[in-house]
Design an enzyme around this catalytic site. Structure first.
Site, short mmCIF file in Angstrom:
data_model
loop_
_atom_site.label_atom_id
_atom_site.label_comp_id
_atom_site.label_asym_id
_atom_site.label_seq_id
_atom_site.Cartn_x
_atom_site.Cartn_y
_atom_site.Cartn_z
N SER A 278 0.81 -1.22 0.00
CA SER A 278 0.00 0.00 0.00
C SER A 278 0.84 1.27 0.00
O SER A 278 0.30 2.36 0.11
CB SER A 278 -0.95 0.01 1.20
N ARG A 342 4.43 -4.51 8.29
CA ARG A 342 4.66 -5.39 7.14
C ARG A 342 5.89 -4.93 6.39
O ARG A 342 5.94 -3.82 5.85
CB ARG A 342 3.44 -5.44 6.22
N GLU A 427 -0.22 -16.14 0.51
CA GLU A 427 -0.75 -15.47 -0.68
C GLU A 427 -0.04 -15.90 -1.97
O GLU A 427 -0.33 -15.35 -3.03
CB GLU A 427 -0.65 -13.95 -0.52
N GLY A 452 -5.16 -14.18 1.41
CA GLY A 452 -5.35 -12.95 0.66
C GLY A 452 -5.75 -13.30 -0.76
O GLY A 452 -4.91 -13.65 -1.58
N ASP A 455 -3.66 -11.24 -4.03
CA ASP A 455 -2.34 -11.69 -4.48
C ASP A 455 -2.37 -13.18 -4.83
O ASP A 455 -1.70 -13.61 -5.77
CB ASP A 455 -1.30 -11.43 -3.39
N ASP A 626 -4.66 -1.69 -4.34
CA ASP A 626 -3.23 -1.65 -4.06
C ASP A 626 -2.53 -2.53 -5.08
O ASP A 626 -3.14 -2.93 -6.09
CB ASP A 626 -2.92 -2.03 -2.61
#
Length: 719
Positions: A278, A342, A427, A452, A455, A626
């Site tokens: 992000s 992250r 992911e 997720g 992704d 994102d």
């Protein structure tokens, strides 16, 4: 041209040197020499492994591409496909049953269940908003969203709508009746809330027209505070606190029979402060800005001043909420979300530091510097834990590599072993297929696993790029491989002992303006056994918190604990598009939708350095975008180009046509530069390249092309 400074054999950008030595190190028992020499040793030790692991990704992908060229889709030979994946080392032996061994975690990770925010730490205002979203007004969340209908008398309007306000109070009373029921009657009928002392303990008693009563569960009342003019009553359910604000003299309280002016709910228990998908951090200047905000969150000094409603507002971290418990002793409720950070994945490099004249792995720098900043923690973890969420890892070997980096950072900075905890983002398909082995590699550090869809779908498309044309995006969501992926994550996590020891998370609700639909569907996440799930805003966190009152997550986990884990055959079952199954109109509509989404996201990323924002789709519905959403769209278009559903000319003309749509959607932004006037612009070409060359990008990631384009714009504009 930058003049680098030499530090223990490293060439380091002076902005990073100044930040580390003048801002991050002071007050710690770590010298500058210790940091730089230790960092140089980490780069020398782990840099070659990083390069080798990326090479292994490419080698495996090439082998999978060759298999698909020979045999076609997985459905043509599913047993042979699985045998092949084991033969090339894509699938590894599964370890024997085990239980994770992570210790020293905060209760927000182990025993409390609730929403999780993800926010770009590069934006101080957003980062503070998210950190402060531990608490929020239920009345405001109801009033300001479509959870309360907006038609007729309930339309919000310019000023306060009393009819809408009454609907809010009524809906809030339903929430109280469902989770804090009275021994008799309804919260709608309450005329007074009273704290009554009985011996040394206090109890909550309630007046209604039918007489005095109390809570059906008296133990749900746990504290009180405030003043005679504004009192606060603290309730607790499923570990989450709810505060009744009694203020008869206020605008809202004056209209309520008991003076109930608001209900404050405990909402975002945890927040991921994001250095990755992000944010748009492409150079030393950007990275130092990211690190500086993270440091300010850790030591409690971060502030941001901005204009809102014609007034100057300064935002900073909220203080703890102080009450008295039922025995009159202090009751302190944490005022902020527990913050996780992250880091970037293993792919990208950064020229903020050069080793032997070459950029180093950005993930190595993130590990060293974000942990250094977290050592200044004065307001976050009560146990001294440092929580790093690590994304985009391909299989157990890469998880083990991340853990080895963290161990080296601990030694470098003099931290106790296993201080750094790891969140494993499930992911990438190689991690999904080997999840138990991946968790095993991190069994002493893991605090979090999550799914997720975004992704994960991008990686699914790229991994199977040569298998055939993929389905349309909306069709992919309903395929059984997605259900298998989601179920495997929860069930494997439970089998590895994460219940009561670590978080099992679910992915993002991407439509921040569509809260009624979120409330109707997102209870599925706690019902599936997930301790937490991502939401796009503090308001969404308030509303999603209600689902954790509705569902006892630990009971849901008990219910699912012995369910069978879906097999790999289901995980690998994503079908391809049947030949000639789509009309030209359907192909054009899907291509336009993807092209518009890519352009709408990329233009802000490249022109303005905005890594995550609400981007209107082709129907002008605002979606949180994102790099993960961009990855899906670009891979889908690249796949259709590869398999001939669209031509290069058709793809290019569609992007040119959609550029005008995006320009119109951004017409009110004074910083925006139209693309339709210049198809050679950096932003337009970057978006187009993601589609034209998406099949050739490493794992289908967007970062290499986006970083190059953003750096070009920054260089041109003199940043």
């Amino acid at each position: 041209m930058t003049t680098y400074l030499t530090k223990s054999g490293l060439s380091v950008h002076p902005l990073l040197v100044d930040f580390v030595e003048k801002e991050a190190l002071p007050g710690l028992a770590v010298t500058a020499e210790q940091f730089w020499s230790g960092f140089a040793a980490i780069i020398a030790e782990h840099g070659p492994t990083n390069v080798a692991l990326l090479g292994k990704r490419d080698q495996i992908q090439g082998q999978i591409d060759d298999w698909h060229r020979k045999y076609g889709a997985v459905a043509n030979n599913p047993q042979g496909y699985e045998f092949f994946l084991r033969e090339i080392g894509y699938l590894v032996p599964e370890p024997a049953d085990f239980t994770i061994e992570t210790t020293g975690l905060d209760p927000e990770i182990t025993t409390l269940c609730g929403p999780q925010l993800v926010v770009p730490v590069s934006n101080a205002r957003y980062a503070l908003n998210a950190a402060n979203a531990r608490w929020g007004s239920l009345y405001d969340a109801f009033y300001g969203t479509d959870v309360i209908g907006r038609d007729g008398d309930l339309a919000p309007g310019q000023g306060f709508n009393a009819a809408r306000g009454a609907a809010v109070v009524d809906k809030a009373a339903t929430f109280l009746d469902e989770n804090f029921p009275l021994a008799s009657g309804s919260h709608r009928d309450v005329t007074g809330y009273h704290v009554i002392k009985d011996s040394e303990a206090r109890h909550l008693q309630v007046d209604t027209a039918a007489g005095r009563t109390g809570l059906r569960d008296p133990g749900a009342f746990v504290g009180y505070g405030g003043t005679e003019a504004k009192g606060e009553l603290v309730l607790r359910h499923h570990g989450l606190h709810v505060i009744l604000v009694i203020e008869p003299g206020s605008l809202i309280g004056g209209t309520h029979k008991a003076g109930l002016s608001d209900i404050i709910v405990e909402a975002a228990l945890t927040t991921i402060q994001d250095c990755e998908d992000s944010v748009a951090a492409v150079d030393a200047e950007d990275k130092v800005g990211v690190y500086r905000n993270w440091l300010g969150l850790m030591n409690g000094t971060l502030e941001d001043t901005f204009q809102k409603g014609g007034k100057t507002v300064t935002r900073k971290l909220n203080a703890d909420r102080i009450y008295k418990d039922v025995n009159g002793a202090p009751l302190v409720l944490k005022g902020r979300s527990l913050l996780l950070v992250r880091n970037v994945g293993h792919l990208m490099t950064t020229d903020a530091v050069l080793f032997d004249g070459k950029p180093i792995g950005e993930g190595l720098m993130d590990a060293a510097v974000t942990v250094l900043c977290a050592m200044q923690d004065k307001v976050n973890s009560t146990t001294g834990a440092i929580y790093i969420v690590k994304p985009k890892m391909h299989g157990p070997e890469e998880v083990a590599f991340a853990c080895a980096i963290f161990a080296s950072v601990e030694r470098m900075l003099g931290l106790a072993p296993l201080t750094i905890k790891i969140g494993i983002m499930d992911e990438e398909r190689r991690t999904s297929a080997n999840l138990k082995a991946a968790i095993y590699k991190a069994r002493q550090r893991v605090f979090f696993i999550n799914t997720g869809f975004l992704d994960r779908t991008g990686d699914e498309i790229h991994t199977s790029m040569e298998a055939g044309a993929v389905l349309r995006k909306d069709e992919i969501k309903s395929e059984r491989w997605i259900g298998s992926y989601e179920d495997r994550n929860v069930l494997i996590g439970l089998a590895c002992g994460l219940s009561g020891r670590a978080q099992i998370g679910k992915g993002m609700w991407a439509r921040p303006d569509d809260m009624a639909a979120m409330m109707a569907s997102k209870a599925a996440h706690p019902n599936a056994g997930a301790n937490t799930a991502w939401v796009p805003s503090p308001t969404a966190a308030i509303l999603h918190a209600l689902h954790y009152h509705e569902v006892d997550v630990f009971e849901a986990q008990k219910r699912r604990h012995n369910q069978a884990v879906p097999g790999l055959g289901e995980l690998f079952s994503m079908p391809i598009q049947a030949p000639f199954s789509l009309s030209r109109e359907e192909i054009t509509r899907e291509l336009e939708n993807n092209a518009q989404g890519i352009l709408g996201y990329v233009v802000r990323w490249v022109q303005q350095g905005v890594g995550c924002s609400k981007v209107p789709d082709i129907n002008n519905v605002g979606l949180m975008e994102d790099r993960a959403t961009c990855r899906i769209s670009s891979q889908a278009v690249a796949n259709w180009l590869r398999h001939g559903l669209v031509s290069r000319d058709e793809l290019t003309s569609t992007f040119e046509r959609m550029a005008a749509v995006v320009d119109e959607q951004n017409a009110g932004d004074p910083l925006y530069r139209p693309m339709a006037e210049n198809f050679q612009s950096v932003a337009f070409q970057a978006a187009l390249d993601l589609a034209l060359h998406g099949a050739d990008q490493p794992s289908g990631y967007t970062e290499p092309l986006l970083h190059a384009a953003r750096r070009k714009v920054k260089s041109r504009d003199g940043h």
